[in-house]
Design a protein around this motif. Structure first.
Motif, short mmCIF file in Angstrom:
data_model
loop_
_atom_site.label_atom_id
_atom_site.label_comp_id
_atom_site.label_asym_id
_atom_site.label_seq_id
_atom_site.Cartn_x
_atom_site.Cartn_y
_atom_site.Cartn_z
N ILE A 100 19.69 37.74 24.03
CA ILE A 100 19.02 38.50 22.98
C ILE A 100 19.68 40.02 22.84
O ILE A 100 20.13 40.42 21.84
CB ILE A 100 17.61 38.51 22.99
CG1 ILE A 100 17.12 36.99 22.88
CG2 ILE A 100 16.91 39.49 22.25
CD1 ILE A 100 15.43 37.09 23.29
N VAL A 101 19.81 40.51 23.95
CA VAL A 101 20.30 41.81 24.04
C VAL A 101 21.75 41.71 23.33
O VAL A 101 22.16 42.71 22.76
CB VAL A 101 20.46 42.54 25.45
CG1 VAL A 101 21.15 43.67 25.31
CG2 VAL A 101 18.79 42.68 25.99
N GLU A 102 22.41 40.81 24.01
CA GLU A 102 23.80 40.58 23.45
C GLU A 102 23.87 40.40 21.82
O GLU A 102 24.86 41.02 20.96
CB GLU A 102 24.58 39.30 24.01
CG GLU A 102 24.90 39.37 25.41
CD GLU A 102 25.89 40.74 25.76
OE1 GLU A 102 26.88 40.86 24.61
OE2 GLU A 102 26.04 41.21 26.67
N LEU A 103 23.02 39.80 21.19
CA LEU A 103 22.67 39.50 19.86
C LEU A 103 22.29 40.76 19.17
O LEU A 103 22.90 41.09 17.98
CB LEU A 103 21.93 38.40 19.51
CG LEU A 103 22.32 37.11 19.69
CD1 LEU A 103 21.03 36.07 19.93
CD2 LEU A 103 23.25 36.52 18.62
N ALA A 104 21.60 41.78 19.82
CA ALA A 104 21.22 42.96 19.22
C ALA A 104 22.35 43.79 19.20
O ALA A 104 22.53 44.50 18.15
CB ALA A 104 20.18 43.67 20.08
N GLN A 105 23.50 43.67 20.00
CA GLN A 105 24.79 44.56 20.04
C GLN A 105 25.78 43.99 19.14
O GLN A 105 26.72 44.55 18.75
CB GLN A 105 25.05 44.74 21.46
CG GLN A 105 24.14 45.45 22.52
CD GLN A 105 24.70 45.31 23.91
OE1 GLN A 105 25.64 44.60 24.30
NE2 GLN A 105 23.74 46.29 24.68
N LEU A 117 18.87 34.82 31.45
CA LEU A 117 19.84 34.44 30.58
C LEU A 117 19.35 34.71 29.05
O LEU A 117 20.21 35.19 28.19
CB LEU A 117 20.29 33.13 30.61
CG LEU A 117 21.41 32.59 29.71
CD1 LEU A 117 22.69 33.30 30.05
CD2 LEU A 117 21.67 30.92 29.82
N ILE A 118 18.10 34.14 28.81
CA ILE A 118 17.75 34.12 27.60
C ILE A 118 17.31 35.64 26.98
O ILE A 118 17.84 36.21 26.06
CB ILE A 118 16.34 33.43 27.34
CG1 ILE A 118 16.56 32.38 27.44
CG2 ILE A 118 15.59 33.72 25.93
CD1 ILE A 118 15.22 31.27 27.54
N THR A 139 21.66 45.47 32.22
CA THR A 139 21.33 44.09 31.99
C THR A 139 21.23 43.24 33.39
O THR A 139 20.38 42.34 33.63
CB THR A 139 22.50 43.43 31.22
OG1 THR A 139 22.80 44.06 29.97
CG2 THR A 139 22.17 41.83 30.92
N ALA A 140 21.86 43.53 34.22
CA ALA A 140 21.84 42.99 35.91
C ALA A 140 20.36 43.07 36.29
O ALA A 140 19.88 42.21 36.87
CB ALA A 140 22.85 43.43 36.77
N ASP A 141 19.61 44.16 35.70
CA ASP A 141 18.38 44.32 36.38
C ASP A 141 17.33 43.23 35.92
O ASP A 141 16.25 43.02 36.26
CB ASP A 141 17.74 45.83 35.70
CG ASP A 141 18.60 47.17 36.55
OD1 ASP A 141 19.48 46.87 37.58
OD2 ASP A 141 18.51 48.04 35.81
N ARG A 200 29.14 35.67 28.14
CA ARG A 200 29.03 37.08 28.52
C ARG A 200 27.63 37.50 28.92
O ARG A 200 27.44 38.30 30.03
CB ARG A 200 29.40 37.88 27.27
CG ARG A 200 29.61 39.19 27.52
CD ARG A 200 30.36 40.11 26.31
NE ARG A 200 29.66 40.01 25.24
CZ ARG A 200 30.10 40.61 24.19
NH1 ARG A 200 31.24 40.96 24.01
NH2 ARG A 200 29.22 40.73 22.96
N ALA A 201 26.59 37.13 28.43
CA ALA A 201 25.22 37.52 28.99
C ALA A 201 25.29 36.92 30.45
O ALA A 201 24.42 37.73 31.34
CB ALA A 201 24.21 36.75 28.10
N ALA A 202 25.60 35.91 30.76
CA ALA A 202 25.57 35.18 32.14
C ALA A 202 26.17 36.08 33.02
O ALA A 202 25.71 36.55 34.44
CB ALA A 202 25.93 33.70 32.03
N THR A 203 27.57 36.69 32.68
CA THR A 203 28.39 37.23 33.62
C THR A 203 27.67 38.70 34.09
O THR A 203 27.31 39.30 35.01
CB THR A 203 29.60 37.53 32.94
OG1 THR A 203 30.21 36.26 32.90
CG2 THR A 203 30.61 38.45 33.75
N ARG A 204 27.14 39.29 32.68
CA ARG A 204 26.61 40.52 33.06
C ARG A 204 25.29 40.76 33.84
O ARG A 204 24.85 41.49 34.51
CB ARG A 204 26.05 41.20 31.49
CG ARG A 204 27.36 41.64 30.99
CD ARG A 204 27.03 42.13 29.55
NE ARG A 204 28.60 42.82 29.11
CZ ARG A 204 28.59 43.24 27.90
NH1 ARG A 204 27.37 43.53 26.87
NH2 ARG A 204 29.57 43.80 27.31
N CYS A 205 24.70 39.35 33.76
CA CYS A 205 23.35 39.23 34.53
C CYS A 205 23.78 38.70 35.93
O CYS A 205 22.93 38.97 37.03
CB CYS A 205 22.49 38.04 34.00
SG CYS A 205 21.37 38.57 32.67
#
Length: 386
Positions: free
Chosen positions: A375-380, A370-371, A4-6, A310-315
Motif C-alpha cells: 500500500i505504501v508503494e502504491l502511495a508513492q 507485505l500488504i 518500511t522494514a519497521d 519491491r515491497a517484500a525486499t524493503r520489508c
C-alpha cells in the motif's frame, strides 16, 4: 517517517494478537447459506475491525448480501483508492468446529475456514492498523468483506463491483499458493444440459422410447472435444442424472459441466459451442447456466507484482513468486472491470476446502507487513511517475 522494514518488526510483535483474532473468527462459524451465523460473524468482525482501525465500517443487511466496508482517508498521497477485498463465508457446515476446533500445533494453526480465508482477513486488518498507527503515506483505503463468495457471489458481485469503481488497484486477500501470489485465475462457466426423450417399457417395447440417457452419453463424449488443453481450457462433466425406474427407457437426463478458461475469447468459444450442441434419435437438448466468472488475465496484475516484490525486499522478506491457478475468486470480477488486481495476498498454508486446512503462523505478520508495504508503494507510485 519510519522505515518500511519497521513494519515487519512491529507486526511480528503482534503475532499472538493475530492468532487470537484468527481463533475468534474460526470459532464463529460462517457457512455461506446460514444467515444467522453470517450475521454473528459480521457483528464480530465489525467490532474487532473497528478496534483495530479506529473507525466503524458501513454495513449492509440484514439480508444478503451482508457486507462490511471500511473507508480510510489518504495520508500525504494523491494516488487513487486501493481496495482490499475479502469474504467471511466458508464452505464448512455449522457444527464442524465442534469436532475440529481451532488449534495451534507448533507453527501451524488449523480450523474450518482458517486458510480460506479468515487468516487473510486478520492479516489485512492488522496491516491497515499498522499504517493507521504509523506515519506512512497511504492512498485512500477501502476494506471490503462480502459474505457469499463461496457460492458464486450472486448478491455480493454488484456491491463489490460498485465499490471497486475508481480504485487504482485491488488487493485480494485469498490464500496464496504455497506462498506465491496469484497473478492469473481461470474464468468459470457452469452449465446443465437437459435432455428430453420419451419413456417406454424397457422390456415390452423399448423401440417406442427415445432414450435420454443414451443421448446424454453422446453429449458427454462430444464435450470432450470442446476442451483445449494447450490453451488451458477444460470442459469437465461433473454430475449426471437419468431415468426413473430400472425397467423404463429414460425420458429425461441431465449432465452438469464445469468449464475453466484463461481468456475471455476461450470462454466465449466454449459458450457458443455448448449452446450449439445437438442430439440425434429424436431427443432434444436445452442448456441452462453460462459464464459465472470472467478470467483474471495476467495483464490485470500489470505492475502490481513488481511493486509487491519491491515491497517484500524493503520489508526484508523472501523473494516473491507468481502463480497462475485454475480456481476463481472475486478478484476475477474486478479484473474484468479493467482494474489492476493482484490475488493471493492472504494466508500461507494449505488445504483449502479440505479437512485439516492450515495456516503457517509465522507467515501471518510477514504477509500483513507485505500488504502494508505494498500500500505504501502504491502511495508513492503516483508521485514517482508524476
Amino acid at each position: 517517517m519510519p522505515e518500511t522494514a519497521d513494519l515487519l518488526t512491529r507486526l511480528r510483535e503482534q503475532q499472538d494478537e493475530m492468532v487470537e483474532l484468527l481463533d475468534a473468527l474460526v470459532t464463529c462459524e460462517s457457512p455461506s447459506a446460514d444467515a444467522e451465523r453470517l450475521a454473528a460473524m459480521v457483528d464480530l468482525l465489525a467490532d474487532r475491525g473497528t478496534r483495530l482501525l479506529g473507525v466503524a465500517p458501513k454495513r449492509t443487511g440484514p439480508e444478503q448480501p451482508l457486507v462490511l466496508r471500511w473507508d480510510l482517508p489518504a495520508v500525504r498521497s494523491t494516488s487513487g483508492p486501493v481496495m482490499l477485498l475479502g469474504h467471511l463465508d466458508t464452505v464448512w457446515p455449522a457444527g464442524t468446529v465442534d469436532r475440529w476446533p481451532f488449534t495451534v500445533d507448533g507453527d501451524r494453526a488449523t480450523g474450518p475456514g482458517a486458510f480460506d480465508m479468515k487468516a487473510g482477513l486478520v492479516q489485512a486488518l492488522f496491516a491497515v492498523s499498522e499504517l493507521v498507527e504509523t506515519d506512512f503515506p497511504r492512498p485512500p483505503i477501502v476494506v471490503l468483506v462480502t459474505s457469499d463468495e463461496e457460492i458464486g457471489s450472486a448478491a455480493g458481485r454488484p456491491v463489490l463491483e460498485e465499490a471497486a469503481r475508481g480504485a487504482s488497484a485491488v488487493l485480494v486477500l485469498e490464500a496464496s499458493l504455497d506462498g506465491s501470489l496469484k497473478v492469473a485465475r481461470k474464468g468459470v462457466g457452469s452449465y446443465r444440459l437437459e435432455v428430453t426423450g420419451r419413456a417406454a417399457h424397457a422390456g415390452l417395447e423399448p423401440e417406442k422410447g427415445v432414450n435420454a440417457l443414451v443421448a446424454a452419453a453422446h453429449l458427454v463424449l462430444a464435450v470432450e472435444a470442446l476442451a483445449a488443453p494447450d490453451l488451458g481450457t477444460t470442459v469437465t462433466p461433473t454430475l449426471a442424472r437419468a431415468g426413473t425406474t430400472q425397467n423404463t427407457v429414460p425420458a429425461s437426463a441431465s449432465v452438469s459441466l464445469d468449464v475453466r478458461a484463461s481468456t475471455v475469447d476461450e470462454q466465449q468459444r466454449v459458450d457458443r459451442a455448448v449452446r450449439a450442441l445437438t442430439v440425434a434419435g429424436g431427443a432434444a437438448v436445452s442448456v441452462e447456466g453460462g459464464v459465472n466468472r470472467p478470467p483474471l488475465e495476467e495483464s490485470s496484475a500489470a505492475g502490481l507484482m513488481d511493486l509487491a516484490r519491491r515491497a517484500a525486499t524493503r520489508c526484508g522478506l523472501s523473494p516473491l513468486e507468481a502463480a497462475r491457478v485454475g480456481g476463481a475468486s472475486d478478484g476475477n470480477f474486478t479484473a474484468a472491470l479493467g482494474i489492476r488486481t493482484l490475488d493471493g495476498l492472504g494466508a500461507v498454508g494449505g488445504g483449502a476446502h479440505a479437512e485439516g486446512e492450515w495456516v503457517l503462523v509465522p507467515a501471518m505478520p510477514e504477509r500483513a507487513a507485505l500488504i502494508a508495504a505494498l500500500i505504501v508503494e502504491l502511495a508513492q507510485e503516483n508521485e514517482e511517475t508524476a
